[in-house]
Design an enzyme around this catalytic site. Sequence first.
Site, PDB file in Angstrom:
ATOM      1  N   ARG A  46      16.618 121.620 -29.667  1.00 58.23           N
ATOM      2  CA  ARG A  46      16.183 122.172 -28.385  1.00 58.23           C
ATOM      3  C   ARG A  46      14.821 121.614 -28.018  1.00 58.23           C
ATOM      4  O   ARG A  46      14.538 121.287 -26.869  1.00 58.23           O
ATOM      5  CB  ARG A  46      16.117 123.700 -28.439  1.00 58.23           C
ATOM      6  CG  ARG A  46      15.709 124.325 -27.086  1.00 58.23           C
ATOM      7  CD  ARG A  46      15.481 125.826 -27.161  1.00 58.23           C
ATOM      8  NE  ARG A  46      14.312 126.149 -27.961  1.00 58.23           N
ATOM      9  CZ  ARG A  46      14.342 126.808 -29.100  1.00 58.23           C
ATOM     10  NH1 ARG A  46      15.489 127.228 -29.599  1.00 58.23           N
ATOM     11  NH2 ARG A  46      13.219 127.047 -29.770  1.00 58.23           N
ATOM     12  N   TYR A  98      14.315 119.876  -0.131  1.00 59.28           N
ATOM     13  CA  TYR A  98      15.646 120.019  -0.713  1.00 59.28           C
ATOM     14  C   TYR A  98      16.017 121.504  -0.775  1.00 59.28           C
ATOM     15  O   TYR A  98      15.210 122.347  -1.169  1.00 59.28           O
ATOM     16  CB  TYR A  98      15.665 119.398  -2.112  1.00 59.28           C
ATOM     17  CG  TYR A  98      16.877 119.763  -2.938  1.00 59.28           C
ATOM     18  CD1 TYR A  98      18.168 119.558  -2.448  1.00 59.28           C
ATOM     19  CD2 TYR A  98      16.724 120.328  -4.195  1.00 59.28           C
ATOM     20  CE1 TYR A  98      19.281 119.909  -3.193  1.00 59.28           C
ATOM     21  CE2 TYR A  98      17.822 120.674  -4.962  1.00 59.28           C
ATOM     22  CZ  TYR A  98      19.105 120.469  -4.446  1.00 59.28           C
ATOM     23  OH  TYR A  98      20.203 120.827  -5.189  1.00 59.28           O
ATOM     24  N   ASP A 170       7.918 115.394  -5.986  1.00 58.15           N
ATOM     25  CA  ASP A 170       9.336 115.122  -6.213  1.00 58.15           C
ATOM     26  C   ASP A 170       9.594 113.694  -5.734  1.00 58.15           C
ATOM     27  O   ASP A 170       9.596 113.420  -4.529  1.00 58.15           O
ATOM     28  CB  ASP A 170      10.180 116.134  -5.430  1.00 58.15           C
ATOM     29  CG  ASP A 170      11.688 115.938  -5.615  1.00 58.15           C
ATOM     30  OD1 ASP A 170      12.108 114.836  -6.040  1.00 58.15           O
ATOM     31  OD2 ASP A 170      12.451 116.875  -5.318  1.00 58.15           O
ATOM     32  N   LYS A 195      20.172 111.423  -9.915  1.00 50.75           N
ATOM     33  CA  LYS A 195      20.311 110.560  -8.744  1.00 50.75           C
ATOM     34  C   LYS A 195      20.100 109.093  -9.115  1.00 50.75           C
ATOM     35  O   LYS A 195      20.828 108.537  -9.905  1.00 50.75           O
ATOM     36  CB  LYS A 195      19.355 111.041  -7.654  1.00 50.75           C
ATOM     37  CG  LYS A 195      19.389 112.547  -7.393  1.00 50.75           C
ATOM     38  CD  LYS A 195      20.772 113.106  -7.080  1.00 50.75           C
ATOM     39  CE  LYS A 195      20.745 114.511  -6.504  1.00 50.75           C
ATOM     40  NZ  LYS A 195      20.275 115.564  -7.410  1.00 50.75           N
TER      41      LYS A 195
END
Length: 379
Positions: A46, A98, A170, A195
């Site tokens: 993790r 977004y 971003d 993306k």
Amino acid sequence: MKFATKAIHAGQEPDPTTGAVMTPIYQTSTYWQKSPGEHQGYEYSRGTNPTRKVLEDCLAALENAKYGLAFSSGMGATDTVLKLLKPGDEVITGNDLYGGSYRIFTKVYEKYGIKFHFLDLSKPENILPYLTDRTKLVWIETPTNPTMQIVDIEGIAKITKANKIILAVDNTFASPYLQNPIDLGADIVMHSVTKYIGGHSDVVMGALLVNDDHLYKDLFFIYNACGATPGPQDSFLVLRGIKTLHLRMKAHCENGEKVAHYLKNHPKIDKIYWPGFEDHPNHDVAKKQMRGFGGMVSITLKDTDLKETFRVASSFKVFALAESLGGVESLINHPTTMTHGSIPKAEREKVGVTDNLLRLSVGVEDIDDLIADLEQALK
């Protein structure tokens, strides 16, 4: 080291056990320790995993950053930044955003006492009236999703640094190939790695890139404690995708420019949003801070109701009607019912996200086929 070389080699060495050129998929949850606390840098996957660590180092190199953290989604990365805040803190962000970012800001974090200001960020000085001693974060997208607004990163950074405020950018639409916000003064760069970085529509992932040691330590604590970390298989797939990022982005930019110019004077198009046009708002800023204008193009259809917009969106044969962007294949998206459906209609329409707006993610197919598809769908 130049970008193309970093995309292929950064953070990666032959596997010390076998000499494998490609980083192996370390499909393990835990690691042997010689005695309690005596390990080789890995304890539990993790927190750290060798495959993911190589990816994080590669992503950091691409953004000219010191540290990288990979997440199981872009929203997981965004959530981690917001967890730096506490009740009473304030955030300044853009009014074209977004839909997922707007949703987590307003539906999740506002109820914990964090206040968000959604502003026109076309000029850096627009944030000045909203600065208080409670302002802890400025969060910007540039180019924005979906109307391609351009925000002056360097101009905003001068203000945030003077006021000791964290600036997060971003950078999903530009990718590190076209823009490096840390070089322009940003403190945190966020990517939806799903993306352009992944590039093949087969992985969901996010990333944060930072330079500051203390900021990295704080983000790593949340990253490990809250656990929004990706597995080694996804990390391997993104590493593979990155190796062609420079080649893909060049093709996206070339095709995006040709599609934008084809649509510019099309009789069915009312407005077109692409930062490469000289009349696009803040085109000069885009030219200064970007190395190209990307493969994202948005359009509004002329004299078109929702039914006709749906018909056009469903008529494409090469462009696929789907959410997401940045893959090698071309996609078309209807933001008001898809990616931006969580933003109230009145708020969307203030910035031009209307029912007749379509967003194109221009892929790397043959440009003649893409133009022919646009022609037949818009007839």
